[in-house]
Design a protein around this motif. Sequence first.
Motif, PDB file in Angstrom:
ATOM      1  N   SER A  84       0.838  -1.198   0.000  1.00 42.81           N
ATOM      2  CA  SER A  84       0.000   0.000   0.000  1.00 42.81           C
ATOM      3  C   SER A  84       0.877   1.254   0.000  1.00 42.81           C
ATOM      4  O   SER A  84       0.544   2.250  -0.630  1.00 42.81           O
ATOM      5  CB  SER A  84      -0.986  -0.025   1.170  1.00 42.81           C
ATOM      6  OG  SER A  84      -0.362   0.392   2.353  1.00 42.81           O
ATOM      7  N   GLU A  85       2.018   1.197   0.694  1.00 46.52           N
ATOM      8  CA  GLU A  85       2.922   2.351   0.701  1.00 46.52           C
ATOM      9  C   GLU A  85       3.484   2.614  -0.697  1.00 46.52           C
ATOM     10  O   GLU A  85       3.521   3.747  -1.166  1.00 46.52           O
ATOM     11  CB  GLU A  85       4.082   2.120   1.678  1.00 46.52           C
ATOM     12  CG  GLU A  85       3.736   2.299   3.144  1.00 46.52           C
ATOM     13  CD  GLU A  85       3.417   3.747   3.504  1.00 46.52           C
ATOM     14  OE1 GLU A  85       2.245   4.016   3.822  1.00 46.52           O
ATOM     15  OE2 GLU A  85       4.321   4.606   3.450  1.00 46.52           O
ATOM     16  N   LEU A  86       3.935   1.536  -1.334  1.00 49.07           N
ATOM     17  CA  LEU A  86       4.561   1.703  -2.644  1.00 49.07           C
ATOM     18  C   LEU A  86       3.524   2.161  -3.676  1.00 49.07           C
ATOM     19  O   LEU A  86       3.795   3.032  -4.509  1.00 49.07           O
ATOM     20  CB  LEU A  86       5.233   0.398  -3.086  1.00 49.07           C
ATOM     21  CG  LEU A  86       6.416  -0.064  -2.214  1.00 49.07           C
ATOM     22  CD1 LEU A  86       6.973  -1.383  -2.719  1.00 49.07           C
ATOM     23  CD2 LEU A  86       7.525   0.986  -2.150  1.00 49.07           C
TER      24      LEU A  86
ATOM     25  N   GLU B 102       0.950   6.310  -7.052  1.00 54.85           N
ATOM     26  CA  GLU B 102      -0.261   7.032  -7.433  1.00 54.85           C
ATOM     27  C   GLU B 102      -0.139   8.536  -7.241  1.00 54.85           C
ATOM     28  O   GLU B 102      -0.513   9.321  -8.099  1.00 54.85           O
ATOM     29  CB  GLU B 102      -1.456   6.520  -6.614  1.00 54.85           C
ATOM     30  CG  GLU B 102      -2.015   5.218  -7.159  1.00 54.85           C
ATOM     31  CD  GLU B 102      -2.838   4.479  -6.113  1.00 54.85           C
ATOM     32  OE1 GLU B 102      -3.275   5.115  -5.124  1.00 54.85           O
ATOM     33  OE2 GLU B 102      -3.021   3.257  -6.276  1.00 54.85           O
ATOM     34  N   THR B 103       0.421   8.912  -6.075  1.00 53.53           N
ATOM     35  CA  THR B 103       0.455  10.345  -5.759  1.00 53.53           C
ATOM     36  C   THR B 103       1.647  11.060  -6.368  1.00 53.53           C
ATOM     37  O   THR B 103       1.638  12.279  -6.497  1.00 53.53           O
ATOM     38  CB  THR B 103       0.515  10.562  -4.241  1.00 53.53           C
ATOM     39  OG1 THR B 103       1.703   9.920  -3.762  1.00 53.53           O
ATOM     40  CG2 THR B 103      -0.704   9.978  -3.552  1.00 53.53           C
ATOM     41  N   GLY B 104       2.701  10.303  -6.683  1.00 49.13           N
ATOM     42  CA  GLY B 104       3.902  10.949  -7.207  1.00 49.13           C
ATOM     43  C   GLY B 104       4.740  11.578  -6.118  1.00 49.13           C
ATOM     44  O   GLY B 104       5.694  12.304  -6.379  1.00 49.13           O
ATOM     45  N   GLU B 105       4.393  11.279  -4.854  1.00 53.49           N
ATOM     46  CA  GLU B 105       5.176  11.824  -3.741  1.00 53.49           C
ATOM     47  C   GLU B 105       6.423  10.959  -3.531  1.00 53.49           C
ATOM     48  O   GLU B 105       6.306   9.748  -3.380  1.00 53.49           O
ATOM     49  CB  GLU B 105       4.320  11.805  -2.461  1.00 53.49           C
ATOM     50  CG  GLU B 105       5.042  12.357  -1.254  1.00 53.49           C
ATOM     51  CD  GLU B 105       4.302  12.082   0.067  1.00 53.49           C
ATOM     52  OE1 GLU B 105       3.101  11.724   0.023  1.00 53.49           O
ATOM     53  OE2 GLU B 105       4.958  12.188   1.115  1.00 53.49           O
ATOM     54  N   PRO B 106       7.598  11.566  -3.563  1.00 56.72           N
ATOM     55  CA  PRO B 106       8.829  10.769  -3.407  1.00 56.72           C
ATOM     56  C   PRO B 106       8.804   9.935  -2.126  1.00 56.72           C
ATOM     57  O   PRO B 106       8.255  10.363  -1.106  1.00 56.72           O
ATOM     58  CB  PRO B 106       9.933  11.822  -3.339  1.00 56.72           C
ATOM     59  CG  PRO B 106       9.362  13.031  -3.971  1.00 56.72           C
ATOM     60  CD  PRO B 106       7.892  12.995  -3.712  1.00 56.72           C
TER      61      PRO B 106
ATOM     62  N   LEU C 108       8.868   3.933  -8.556  1.00 62.11           N
ATOM     63  CA  LEU C 108       8.668   5.001  -7.577  1.00 62.11           C
ATOM     64  C   LEU C 108       8.952   6.352  -8.225  1.00 62.11           C
ATOM     65  O   LEU C 108       9.803   6.472  -9.104  1.00 62.11           O
ATOM     66  CB  LEU C 108       9.569   4.767  -6.366  1.00 62.11           C
ATOM     67  CG  LEU C 108       9.201   3.542  -5.510  1.00 62.11           C
ATOM     68  CD1 LEU C 108      10.198   3.367  -4.375  1.00 62.11           C
ATOM     69  CD2 LEU C 108       7.780   3.674  -4.964  1.00 62.11           C
ATOM     70  N   PRO C 109       8.232   7.373  -7.762  1.00 61.60           N
ATOM     71  CA  PRO C 109       8.384   8.688  -8.395  1.00 61.60           C
ATOM     72  C   PRO C 109       9.790   9.266  -8.251  1.00 61.60           C
ATOM     73  O   PRO C 109      10.564   8.854  -7.377  1.00 61.60           O
ATOM     74  CB  PRO C 109       7.358   9.555  -7.647  1.00 61.60           C
ATOM     75  CG  PRO C 109       6.897   8.770  -6.482  1.00 61.60           C
ATOM     76  CD  PRO C 109       7.209   7.347  -6.728  1.00 61.60           C
ATOM     77  N   LYS C 110      10.075  10.200  -9.097  1.00 61.25           N
ATOM     78  CA  LYS C 110      11.360  10.891  -9.079  1.00 61.25           C
ATOM     79  C   LYS C 110      11.604  11.459  -7.676  1.00 61.25           C
ATOM     80  O   LYS C 110      10.673  11.916  -7.025  1.00 61.25           O
ATOM     81  CB  LYS C 110      11.309  12.037 -10.090  1.00 61.25           C
ATOM     82  CG  LYS C 110      12.652  12.604 -10.441  1.00 61.25           C
ATOM     83  CD  LYS C 110      12.543  13.504 -11.685  1.00 61.25           C
ATOM     84  CE  LYS C 110      13.860  14.191 -11.976  1.00 61.25           C
ATOM     85  NZ  LYS C 110      14.233  15.182 -10.954  1.00 61.25           N
ATOM     86  N   GLY C 111      12.838  11.394  -7.233  1.00 59.67           N
ATOM     87  CA  GLY C 111      13.164  11.898  -5.908  1.00 59.67           C
ATOM     88  C   GLY C 111      13.096  10.816  -4.847  1.00 59.67           C
ATOM     89  O   GLY C 111      13.466  11.028  -3.700  1.00 59.67           O
ATOM     90  N   SER C 112      12.632   9.638  -5.233  1.00 64.96           N
ATOM     91  CA  SER C 112      12.597   8.523  -4.274  1.00 64.96           C
ATOM     92  C   SER C 112      14.000   7.984  -4.057  1.00 64.96           C
ATOM     93  O   SER C 112      14.860   8.099  -4.934  1.00 64.96           O
ATOM     94  CB  SER C 112      11.696   7.407  -4.791  1.00 64.96           C
ATOM     95  OG  SER C 112      10.367   7.863  -4.877  1.00 64.96           O
TER      96      SER C 112
END
Lengths: 362, 479
Positions: free
Chosen positions: A177-179, A184-188, A214-218
């Motif tokens: 669920s975290e990943l 989904e949100t694009g939050e790093p 994972l989104p950019k900044g992860s």
Amino acid sequence: MNQQQEIIKDLSQFIKNNQTSEDDFNKLALRIFTYQYQNNLPYQAFCRQKGKTPRLVKNWMGIPFVPINAFKEVPLTCTDPEKAQAVFMTSGTTKGIRGKHYHSTLEIRELSMIVNFKERFMKDTEKIRMGVLFPTESELPNSSLAHYLALGVKEFGTEDSCYLLNEKGLDMEKVLSELEHAEETGEPYALLGASYSFVHLFEELEKLGKTFHLPKGSMVLDTGGYKNQSKELELNEFYQLLSTFLGVGLSDCINMYGVTELSTQFYDDGNEVVPSVKSGPNWIKTRVINPLTGEEVAKGEPGVLVHCDLANFNSVTTILTEDLGVEVDGGFLLLGRVQGAEARGCSIAVEEFINFAKGSLK
Amino acid sequence: MREVAGYIPEIGEEEFEQKILKFQDLEVEIPLLTKKQMNKVIETVKKGSAETLKSLTVSEIVNIIDKVTDRLLDRSSSYRQKAEKLLPIVTGYDEEMIRLALTSYLKSFRKHELQRFLVEDLANPLMLDDFQPRVKGGFSTAVGPDLITHVWSGNVPALPLWSFISGLLVKAGNIGKVSSAEPLFAGWFARLIVEVEPRLANCFAVVWWKGGDEERENSLFEQSNLVIGYGGNQSLQSLQSRIPITTRFLPFGHKVSFGIVSNAALDSQKAWRTAHQAALDVVRYDQQGCYSPHLFYVQNGGKVSPREFARYMATELDNFRKKYPRRTLSMEESASLASWRQKEEMSLFSNLNKEVLGNSANDWTVVYEEENADFTPSPLNRAIRVIAFEKIEDILPSIKPYRSFLQTVGMATSPKELFQWAKNLGGIGVTRITALGSMTAPEAGWHHDGRFNLLDLISMVDIESSAEEDSERFAPYVD
């Protein structure tokens, strides 16, 4: 202000300053050596046996180093071990004896961690949502790594950061669920934990046939090797899998190298090339030595690592590890742990003997 | 420099994959057989030994080995020169030390020593040739296996000779796998036998494969009657798991040995020599042999105290450092040695009576401890512990748990103590008592790990007296 408080004050300044000369390091190292020689009696006895006293030691490289396993033998501390704010223990299980690192205060250790973690892992990011693949501090009160990760979450994690293990191991529901949330949100997102937990994670994700991007900044931070907790992977394979399953660039996969017996950690700048170059902040220095003579090997030659960590002001600054390494530009490469030397002839090797003793004398 | 190792009998093939083992600037080339080639070798050796070796008398075999040993003892012979030149490179041990040790070792394989070797196990060695009468009636003969596989290990030079020669004396076909730490000597020995007696060319092979290579091992073990394995318990365990139940397995695991010095050997005149001999046992092969000492128990009450004895040993070890320098250590060995010494130094704080002696280059270390110290192994490479004791009974309990690992005890005692203490030590698992200075050179005919060199290899075939008596009835000349 007593001697220890003065050292803490100057040391905090040194760490916050983070722009100091070789000479400053030397002076503070020698001052702490004198303090430890006077107040850490087992260490004093050890230095005397070596014929080294504060009067004779002229620079930090001359400070007698203690073998890391000495932490299993005697309490190495300048203050009453009973009054320590924290005691971190190694997981080493030889004969069931664990090394103990006493901290009279966690102030310096935490400062060291925070300043260094910000610079090497967080960089320009102030806060990030974190997931931790390691038990909490209350579950493992004597684990320096649990403390490190908890501090990371406290200082740099967003409020939604959480631990991803339960009593059975990986809490896959939560992990997924975290990943998914991050995707989904694009939050790093930052995933931190023991290297072996990541190996378990790969196995689970493979079973489910899931990969993430994972989104950019992860970012990912792994540490500690595998310690027989999971199958051993080649470094190269490990980071390739990290990148494949999580979609994080290899340059954003950071490996932290730290040991219970130190108060400062080393990091690399990503793992596009393995083994990566490790380096620490300017309050820790590393030498690569020939263990027989204690002298430095030529640059580029393999040897055993000795670290001089000023943040270890309460125990012993200078420690001989069991890690093989080689000095390179900008730091050192870790070549692995010194395994117990195997028997050359037909005489029993210490390891075999100890394994037998463990098996039969319980 | 390149040297070819191993020995392959005539199998009608000359092309082998060559494996190169590197030792500094020496390259050792050793054939790595395919499964098919290995099967041919097995077949050839079985056939060759059945036809040739088994047709020789044991005294003819003794004479052949004696001639080979002669050549190896002769410092002007080419094999001996090769051994003196290459073994130090391969094993890292000091040249002079290897030279002296080789000579003393090879002497146990001369004719008279081999004869002793034989009678030690078989009261009547002619049993190996033919049926011999038994005191109880009837006849017996000793039959060696068709094929013995030897899995050698370690870097102590020429060590494979014990089992190789035992295998020859019982007229078995022999296939030996050399260790990559000393791959040379067994092959030279095989080639020398063939030079001395060309008829034996197809009776043995000396080969190599990577330990744990299941495909090669399984097929060979299946076709052997007996496997003799050397190595640590873990690797022996893994060998054993792959040996079929119909093949016998003789494992020789790693061992731990030590010394005991009685206060009778500690007057001011004799103590130096005692320490000198003890140090010699430490220096020889840098304690890597199963018979090498890990620690010395030294009795209180002599003119020279155990603490002083430890210092004597330190001085002796320092003298030997120049005469017989230690092998260059790997980084792993250096690290474990240094960390061992530092850990000992660290414990001085909690153990005020302890002493750690050593030089700054870590060439040797002597740790002195008072009574009740644990029986702990040494990291080897000239690190030795001296433990003071009062009575033999005081030290036995701490040694006893390691029964399965005990082997040699070097002793300096009075004659009375020798027998009393030997009895105590034998009771807890020790199998060999020897003089200090002789720990690394077992006598010809010794019982390796308490076992028999030849008896363990053979089976007896009995003709019972009933058969003999009964046969009389069927003789053509019966009345």
